[in-house]
Design an enzyme around this catalytic site. Sequence first.
Site, PDB file in Angstrom:
ATOM      1  N   LEU A 231       0.808  -1.205   0.000  1.00  0.00           N
ATOM      2  CA  LEU A 231       0.000   0.000   0.000  1.00  0.00           C
ATOM      3  C   LEU A 231       0.845   1.261   0.000  1.00  0.00           C
ATOM      4  O   LEU A 231       0.430   2.303  -0.513  1.00  0.00           O
ATOM      5  CB  LEU A 231      -0.917   0.011   1.236  1.00  0.00           C
ATOM      6  CG  LEU A 231      -1.863  -1.186   1.393  1.00  0.00           C
ATOM      7  CD1 LEU A 231      -2.608  -1.092   2.721  1.00  0.00           C
ATOM      8  CD2 LEU A 231      -2.835  -1.255   0.226  1.00  0.00           C
ATOM      9  N   PHE A 233       5.271   2.680   0.595  1.00  0.00           N
ATOM     10  CA  PHE A 233       6.660   2.453   0.990  1.00  0.00           C
ATOM     11  C   PHE A 233       7.287   3.775   1.422  1.00  0.00           C
ATOM     12  O   PHE A 233       6.992   4.843   0.862  1.00  0.00           O
ATOM     13  CB  PHE A 233       7.482   1.892  -0.176  1.00  0.00           C
ATOM     14  CG  PHE A 233       7.318   0.417  -0.401  1.00  0.00           C
ATOM     15  CD1 PHE A 233       7.749  -0.485   0.548  1.00  0.00           C
ATOM     16  CD2 PHE A 233       6.730  -0.060  -1.559  1.00  0.00           C
ATOM     17  CE1 PHE A 233       7.602  -1.850   0.346  1.00  0.00           C
ATOM     18  CE2 PHE A 233       6.580  -1.410  -1.772  1.00  0.00           C
ATOM     19  CZ  PHE A 233       7.020  -2.311  -0.811  1.00  0.00           C
ATOM     20  N   LYS A 254       2.166  -3.206   9.092  1.00  0.00           N
ATOM     21  CA  LYS A 254       3.119  -2.099   9.034  1.00  0.00           C
ATOM     22  C   LYS A 254       4.492  -2.586   9.493  1.00  0.00           C
ATOM     23  O   LYS A 254       4.606  -3.286  10.503  1.00  0.00           O
ATOM     24  CB  LYS A 254       2.655  -0.933   9.908  1.00  0.00           C
ATOM     25  CG  LYS A 254       1.337  -0.335   9.490  1.00  0.00           C
ATOM     26  CD  LYS A 254       1.038   0.959  10.224  1.00  0.00           C
ATOM     27  CE  LYS A 254       1.922   2.086   9.752  1.00  0.00           C
ATOM     28  NZ  LYS A 254       1.513   3.409  10.307  1.00  0.00           N
ATOM     29  N   ASP A 365      -1.225  14.304  13.919  1.00  0.00           N
ATOM     30  CA  ASP A 365      -0.907  14.511  12.500  1.00  0.00           C
ATOM     31  C   ASP A 365      -2.155  14.270  11.643  1.00  0.00           C
ATOM     32  O   ASP A 365      -2.161  13.432  10.744  1.00  0.00           O
ATOM     33  CB  ASP A 365       0.223  13.575  12.067  1.00  0.00           C
ATOM     34  CG  ASP A 365       0.776  13.932  10.685  1.00  0.00           C
ATOM     35  OD1 ASP A 365       0.612  15.091  10.247  1.00  0.00           O
ATOM     36  OD2 ASP A 365       1.361  13.050  10.040  1.00  0.00           O
TER      37      ASP A 365
END
Length: 859
Positions: A231, A233, A254, A365
């Site tokens: 998904l 990099f 992840k 974030d």
Amino acid sequence: MATGDRQIYCYADQQFFEMPDRWNRGLAPFHVSRRPAPAGWTRTARGSWVQLTPRSYAPRTQGWKVHVSATHDRADEACSIVWDYCVRENVRFKYLAGPEVFLAHNAKYAPRSGSGKLLTVYPDDDERLHEILRDLAKELDGIAGPRVLSDLQWHDSPLFLRYGAFVERYCPDADGSIVPALEKPDGELVPDLRRPVFSVPSWAPVPPFVKELMERRKTQGEFPYRVQKALHFSNAGGVYAAEREADGAPCVLKEARPHAALDMRFGDAVQRLRTEKWALELLDGADGAPRLLDYFSLDSHEFMAMEYVDGVNLWVWMARNHPMLVTDAPTPEDYAAYTAKALSLLGHVERIIDGFHARGLAFGDLHFGNVVVRPDGSVALIDYEAAFATSEEDHVPALGTAGFSALCGRRGRAIDHYCLAALKAALFFPFEKVRALDRSKAAEQLDFIAERFPLPAGFLDPVRRELIGDEAPAGVRRRMALETGPDARRAAAASMASAIAASADVHRTDRLFPGDSELFRTGGAGFAHGAAGILWALDTSGFPVLPAHREWLAEAARVPRPRQGFYDGAHGIAHVLDHLGSTSAAEELLDRAAEPSRQVRSIGLYDGLAGIGLNYLHFKRRWGTTRFDGEITAIAESLSAALRADRPLTGPGAHSPHVRAGLMHGWSGVGLFFLRLHEDRPDKRHLDTAVAAVHRDLDHCVVTANGSLQVEDPMVRTLGYLDVGSAGIALVADEILALHRDDRLHDRLPALLAACASELVLQPQLFTGRAGLLAALERNGRRDPGLDTGRVTRRHLACFDWHALDHGGHLAFPGDFSLKLSMDLATGTAGILLTAQAVMGAQGSFLPFFTDRPSSGTG
């Protein structure tokens, strides 16, 4: 260049892309930087690297090289150890110029293939390679570092090796782009692949001790998940859609690489993944938070499995729903429907953030990419690596997203309040990166939102307080106001020219003007991103070119360059040198470029045969010479063969099926070449080939939901730009239709121009932004007033104010992705100046090889 590849050039300067070696955070320099070059050695600083070479060194062209890695706190020590060893053993080496450069090269979104490399050592031969590996492994014992993804690790040491070039040589790759080269045993140059995965050319000699290491590398622990697709990099590692081997449960996996993907406090990917694990554990069962499924380590990397959230991120959702994106003329009902949907989503996001705060967690974030909209319209937040405890009242983010959390000046949970306000504004008017460059833009952006969207009373009040504060930030509001008349146009053009002139630095050899980060790859003299294109734009637009700037370009032209294309290399520079009166310098450069130009295999106007052939035709007419006739004929034959085969030449006897349709890289640039060839050598076959080439680009187009005709980028998006897309095709169709009636071009042209009509264009630039769309519309409208492009042209002119910024009291514009200001022709202020002057009646000329257009009277 992708957004991530640009990130490395974003640190050193607040306004412009800049080399990381010019970044100064006040960190103590490496001790080796203070050392004089040893007796009998030469020291050469080049970009991010400092190279030490013994004068007795006999250069090798290629072989096995050693990269040394280290963590930030041991980097200085590692440099000193390797310096001492290499000087003692008389081995050539290089090191990163300083700790700021180290941080930039190891940041999360630095290029993955080069990350981790602190030093490079160049052994004389394979026997020496083995000695160096064994010796340095002992001397660096105890020092760890991030893995170099392109390399093979030497046991458990911070040493990595790969087979690659020792000196700079270049060749075309599979797409015809010029890349670093290796030499095969038969003498053929082939690309030196620098991908983020270890590989060895099939013909390269592999020493026995390297073969043994490669065999050991194949054995590793069993992985408990089946990866279905990648998904995302970054230097942190991959993010994957996966299934658990045990029961087939879907998840997102992840990966975190130790010591890699540093943030501004030198925190690494593992630290941030552990933060994310902590956050998801704290939020277990909370609205909007995915479930944590698993956490484990394998081969020193750490992995986290979390619930897969089905849906699209908020950016994709907005692109599918925003009325200014999905229709050319949205109605009040369209704005009202979107407003209702957006308010519902934003309300859900706000409730999620409040719920997180109630549990003691700040998200840290919040931006488009971290909000996922599910098919049922509900919302979830992903990516918790910036999360922190709300009790940390003085927390400052160590990484963030431009226009949202980055540089917001907030601390603690107030960061989330600012991010949410920024998201509320951006979902209606997505120009948050422009605001990041100049906070004074916030007021006009919010005024626009209030004018266009039927928002509830008071909705924008807290947004204004967060983004603007009690007092508007200091700043100069710059406007183009081109649609208001010739006086405003002249003032805006003069202001842009002044901004460009003020940005010049004749003392630098790498570049004269700041532009896109691509100039650091292709060189600061080129037409697209360097001085040649900027000086062309100034002179063509009626503004003076300083003698010192002409001299800078002439001096830069003497430096050997691997690229010969028009927009990226020697041919464009020669074109401008001659245009500015330096004809002898242009002739010398063309002579040097003659043989390497024959090796070019890409077809396009930007870097390929079409641009080179057009330049030869230009000089043939300008100088009244026949010296280029043979080159022109050879280029015509090659391009004709490529067109018949429907695939571009990419090397001796090799082809690639991929062509990016449009002016700069596609068949439309080829069509422009054959059209000009027909004018030089009247022959209907040349005209027919020009038409056939543009038809080929039309074959790559699809009709979109709003009826426009755009270039299809399969499975991703459709494109309407000058570089790749509808605008570039329409510009060449306009050139052909001025000479020759073709029913298909005539009939498809309105749909191509419809793709140029969108009001909400995120970038102002010429190649992939508003200026290119404006040029296609206005030039076609001059040729055929029946196309009725005036309304949309005037609207584009008015919308340039959305992008306009101040530079030293003058008008300037942001470049690619609005990350920094740019002065270049392709992405920046020079391209907008050229377009404004060319299409507004100041003069009829535009880009090279296009015919002049008579004044439309618009100016």
